[in-house]
Write an enzyme that holds these catalytic residues in place. Structure first.
Site, PDB file in Angstrom:
ATOM      1  CB  SER A 142      -0.875   0.005   1.262  1.00 36.18           C
ATOM      2  OG  SER A 142      -1.471   1.267   1.472  1.00 36.18           O
ATOM      3  CE1 TYR A 155      -3.831  -1.990   5.401  1.00 39.12           C
ATOM      4  CE2 TYR A 155      -3.008   0.185   4.810  1.00 39.12           C
ATOM      5  CZ  TYR A 155      -3.583  -1.019   4.450  1.00 39.12           C
ATOM      6  OH  TYR A 155      -3.905  -1.246   3.127  1.00 39.12           O
TER       7      TYR A 155
END
Length: 269
Positions: A142, A155
């Site tokens: 990501s 995350y």
């Protein structure tokens, strides 16, 4: 080296979102797919969509946080597909909150899926790829792998680790004719926020708003990701905003984190 004309592909997290979009994009190439997920119903729906689009799909239940489950995918791929050309380590979850307040159980949960899931996939299939002197890993990270967002430390940590793993693995596997691509998109519509842990209402609403922007959704990300695989690229950063922030991070990292990112977060939240 580009993928074969009709590639054989293993996809984790294939029941929805980007995993499903990648499966459908590959179906247009008449690929043979092994769809791995804990969501049996979602995987079966993806398989039906793949068949309608001209591909062939098989489903298998798999918890990527368990090394034994992922190791079994090698044999499943042999039986169902006759081998494997591409492994997509896509399964992912989201956890947020402030460091020191996030339960350690949430840290363990997200590390198990987002990081150990990718490690397990690379560990299981690397010997096969080395033996056949071909193959490719597409590891889904990501833009959070290079943009450290306050309130999303778990995350960001997992995605940064996936980038680092992919960079190291790329160098290790190049002499064996095996490729590695790491995908770093920004926001697009998936179910990851709804199923996430530790996100307060404001953070959840902001993420959903950003994910809902028009265009550049999962189908676009999937297409760009596979173009990067075919081109043999290490990095796939499909969104323009992600590419700009990536360049800024490399050029003036402290400016990004100390000045610009806090301003953006105040506007969003």
């Amino acid at each position: 080296m580009p993928l074969p004309k009709h590639p054989r592909v293993v996809i984790t997290g294939a029941a929805s979102g980007l995993g499903r979009a990648l499966a459908l994009e590959l179906a247009s190439r008449r690929a043979k797919l092994l769809l791995a997920d804990l969501n049996d119903e979602g995987s079966q729906e993806t398989a039906r969509l793949v068949a309608s689009a001209g591909g062939e799909a098989h489903t298998v239940r798999c918890d990527v946080s368990r090394s034994d489950d992922v190791a079994e995918l090698v044999g499943e791929a042999d039986r169902a597909l006759g081998g494997v050309d591409l492994v997509v380590n896509n399964a992912g979850v989201c956890a947020g909150g402030q460091v020191g307040e996030i339960p350690l159980s949430d840290w363990g949960w997200i590390l198990g899926v987002n990081l150990w899931g990718v490690i397990h996939g690379c560990h299981a299939f690397t010997p096969r790829f080395k033996e056949q002197r071909s193959g490719h890993f597409l590891n889904v990270a990501s833009a959070a792998g290079f943009i450290s967002v306050p309130g999303l430390a778990p995350y960001c940590v997992t995605k940064a680790a996936v980038v680092a793993l992919s960079e190291a693995l790329r160098v290790e596997l190049a002499p064996h004719g095996v490729g590695v691509t790491v995908l770093c998109p920004t926001f697009f519509r998936t179910q990851i926020v709804e199923s996430g842990r530790g996100l307060d209402a404001a953070a959840r609403d902001a993420a959903l708003k950003l994910m809902g922007r028009e265009g550049l959704q999962a189908a676009y990300v999937a297409r760009r990701a596979l173009e990067s695989v075919d081109a043999g690229s290490l990095y796939a950063v499909p969104h323009r905003d992600g590419r700009w922030v990536w360049r800024l991070k490399r050029a003036v990292p402290e400016l990004l984190h100390d000045v610009l990112l806090p301003q953006v977060m105040r506007r969003v939240l």
